[in-house]
Design an enzyme around this catalytic site. Structure first.
Site, short mmCIF file in Angstrom:
data_model
loop_
_atom_site.label_atom_id
_atom_site.label_comp_id
_atom_site.label_asym_id
_atom_site.label_seq_id
_atom_site.Cartn_x
_atom_site.Cartn_y
_atom_site.Cartn_z
N GLY A 1 0.79 -1.23 0.00
CA GLY A 1 0.00 0.00 0.00
C GLY A 1 0.82 1.28 0.00
CE LYS B 1 1.21 -7.18 -3.10
NZ LYS B 1 1.19 -6.87 -1.65
CB CYS C 1 19.61 2.44 18.04
SG CYS C 1 21.27 2.64 17.39
CG ASP D 1 6.25 -7.21 -2.42
OD1 ASP D 1 5.80 -6.18 -1.90
OD2 ASP D 1 5.84 -8.36 -2.11
CB CYS E 1 -7.42 -9.12 7.76
SG CYS E 1 -8.89 -8.20 7.40
CG ASN F 1 7.76 -8.48 7.95
OD1 ASN F 1 8.94 -8.82 8.15
ND2 ASN F 1 7.27 -8.40 6.72
P1 ATP Z 1 -1.99 -7.19 3.91
O1 ATP Z 1 -0.96 -7.62 4.92
O2 ATP Z 1 -3.00 -6.23 4.47
O3 ATP Z 1 -2.56 -8.30 3.11
P2 ATP Z 1 0.24 -6.44 2.27
O4 ATP Z 1 0.87 -7.75 2.63
O5 ATP Z 1 0.17 -6.04 0.84
O6 ATP Z 1 -1.22 -6.33 2.85
P3 ATP Z 1 1.38 -3.85 2.89
O7 ATP Z 1 1.65 -3.23 4.21
O8 ATP Z 1 0.42 -3.17 1.99
O9 ATP Z 1 1.00 -5.36 3.16
O10 ATP Z 1 2.75 -3.96 2.10
C1 ATP Z 1 3.91 -4.56 2.60
C2 ATP Z 1 4.61 -5.22 1.43
O11 ATP Z 1 5.89 -5.67 1.85
C3 ATP Z 1 3.85 -6.42 0.89
O12 ATP Z 1 3.65 -6.27 -0.50
C4 ATP Z 1 4.76 -7.60 1.22
O13 ATP Z 1 4.71 -8.61 0.23
C5 ATP Z 1 6.13 -6.93 1.27
N1 ATP Z 1 7.07 -7.68 2.11
C6 ATP Z 1 6.96 -7.94 3.44
N2 ATP Z 1 7.99 -8.69 3.88
C7 ATP Z 1 8.80 -8.91 2.81
C8 ATP Z 1 10.02 -9.63 2.61
N3 ATP Z 1 10.62 -10.27 3.61
N4 ATP Z 1 10.56 -9.66 1.37
C9 ATP Z 1 9.95 -9.02 0.34
N5 ATP Z 1 8.81 -8.32 0.46
C10 ATP Z 1 8.22 -8.27 1.67
ZN ZN Z 2 22.06 0.84 16.23
#
Ligand code: ATP
Ligand code: ZN
Length: 326
Positions: free
Chosen positions: A46, A90, A226, A67, A247, A181
């Site tokens: 997003g 994506k 940190c 991604d 969700c 995350n």
């Molecule tokens: P939701 O969790 O609501 O289904 P989303 O997974 O698209 O939505 P967003 O916050 O919109 O979450 O976007 C975060 C993006 O970061 C996602 O497209 C996800 O695939 C990407 N992402 C998260 N962790 C990793 C990773 N370890 N490597 C590559 N891309 C990642």
């Molecule tokens: Zn540090």
């Protein structure tokens, strides 16, 4: 050339002239510098996808997109992706749309999980070596793979290991973290500490009504390790917080605003105008925008962060001497 029907005046239909007006008005000294800039967007969700579109429309020179996921119908409450792109990765879907919007941007699409052991190395290689994995795609580990958590301090060994990690040279001007995350943020933090690479972190809360952006400059500002976020400090596993079947909320408004704040700070950083804000929060319920500076922690658990802090202190002392002599 297009003629305005009302006034009869010639309308400039070149989007670049609107951007170059920033220069004529004295806001930016040399806007065209943007053509020489490379930005990596990690996480094309997003926030990341909208940030990437803004950068493409601003005329960024090169855009690296990372991604591991595919476009789903469930993403349609956000901006950017379209229903007919469902099933595409994506990064490929984004490359398709952005190439149509601005064909002058060099686009690199990397479908990979950056947190696996292979993903970590592939991600770092992509940021350092041009043309990495053959055709601009890679499969640095599947979505379900996971590393041993060594994206954080676990990689720190003796001094020579630290030195090896710190030897590579980045080919990007800025990394934007748009992941959702902690593990992925710690991976970006580690790679950027190793490369001495400045990055910007962004986040939107699970209730979709607040968010933040934060600049992380190795040695100069706090790194992501940190000051551990509350969840980590309290020892709760992030994965147990994300309840199965429940969700998180998300709003295109909040995500669009955070993407806008992130790219505005990016433009200021890349083109040296205005003030680059180190931390900017956004709380939509009361329209509160807190800002602050977060100093690096001398006792950071990541030893490479400590090394970068020492390097920054030496550099700062040298700059002070040079300034005094001038
Ligand atoms: P939701 O969790 O609501 O289904 P989303 O997974 O698209 O939505 P967003 O916050 O919109 O979450 O976007 C975060 C993006 O970061 C996602 O497209 C996800 O695939 C990407 N992402 C998260 N962790 C990793 C990773 N370890 N490597 C590559 N891309 C990642
Ligand atoms: Zn540090």
């Amino acid at each position: 050339q297009r003629i305005d029907k009302m006034s009869g005046e010639v309308v400039d239909s070149n989007p670049y002239s609107r951007l170059m007006a920033l220069q004529r008005m004295g806001i930016v000294k040399d806007y065209e510098q943007i053509r020489n800039k490379t930005v990596a967007v990690v996480g094309m969700g997003g926030v990341g996808s909208v940030a990437a579109e803004m950068l493409a429309r601003c005329g960024i020179g090169r855009l690296l997109m990372f991604d591991y996921d595919h476009v789903e119908l469930a993403n349609m409450n956000r901006l950017f992706f379209r229903p007919e792109q469902c099933g595409m990765t994506k990064t490929d879907a984004a490359a398709q749309t952005l190439a149509g919007i601005n064909p002058d941007v060099a686009l690199e699409s990397y479908t990979m999980n950056i947190t696996t052991l292979e993903g970590f190395e592939a991600f770092k290689t992509c940021l350092t070596v041009a043309g990495c994995p053959a055709d601009g795609r890679s499969n640095g580990g599947g979505k379900d793979g996971s590393n041993d958590g060594s994206g954080g301090s676990g990689r720190d060994g003796d001094g020579s290991a630290l030195q090896r990690a710190a030897d590579a040279v980045s080919r990007v001007d800025l990394v934007l973290s748009c992941v959702d995350n902690y593990e992925a943020r710690m991976t970006i933090n580690q790679v950027c500490l190793e490369l001495g690479q400045t990055w910007m972190e962004s986040g939107v809360s699970e209730d979709a009504v607040s968010g933040h952006i934060q600049v992380v400059a190795p040695g100069r500002t706090a790194c992501f390790a940190c000051v551990p976020p509350l969840v980590v400090a309290s020892g709760i596993d992030e994965r147990t917080l994300k309840r199965e079947g429940v969700c998180a909320a998300s709003l295109p408004t909040t995500m669009g605003i955070i993407a806008g704040l992130l790219v505005q700070n990016t433009l200021k950083y890349l083109l040296s105008f205005g003030q680059v804000t180190q931390y900017l929060g956004y709380s939509s319920l009361k329209d509160f925008f807190p800002t602050m500076d977060i100093k690096p922690n001398p006792g950071c658990i990541n030893l490479l962060c400590g090394q970068r802090q020492a390097e920054w202190a030496v550099g700062a002392a040298e700059r002070a001497v040079a300034a005094a002599a001038a």
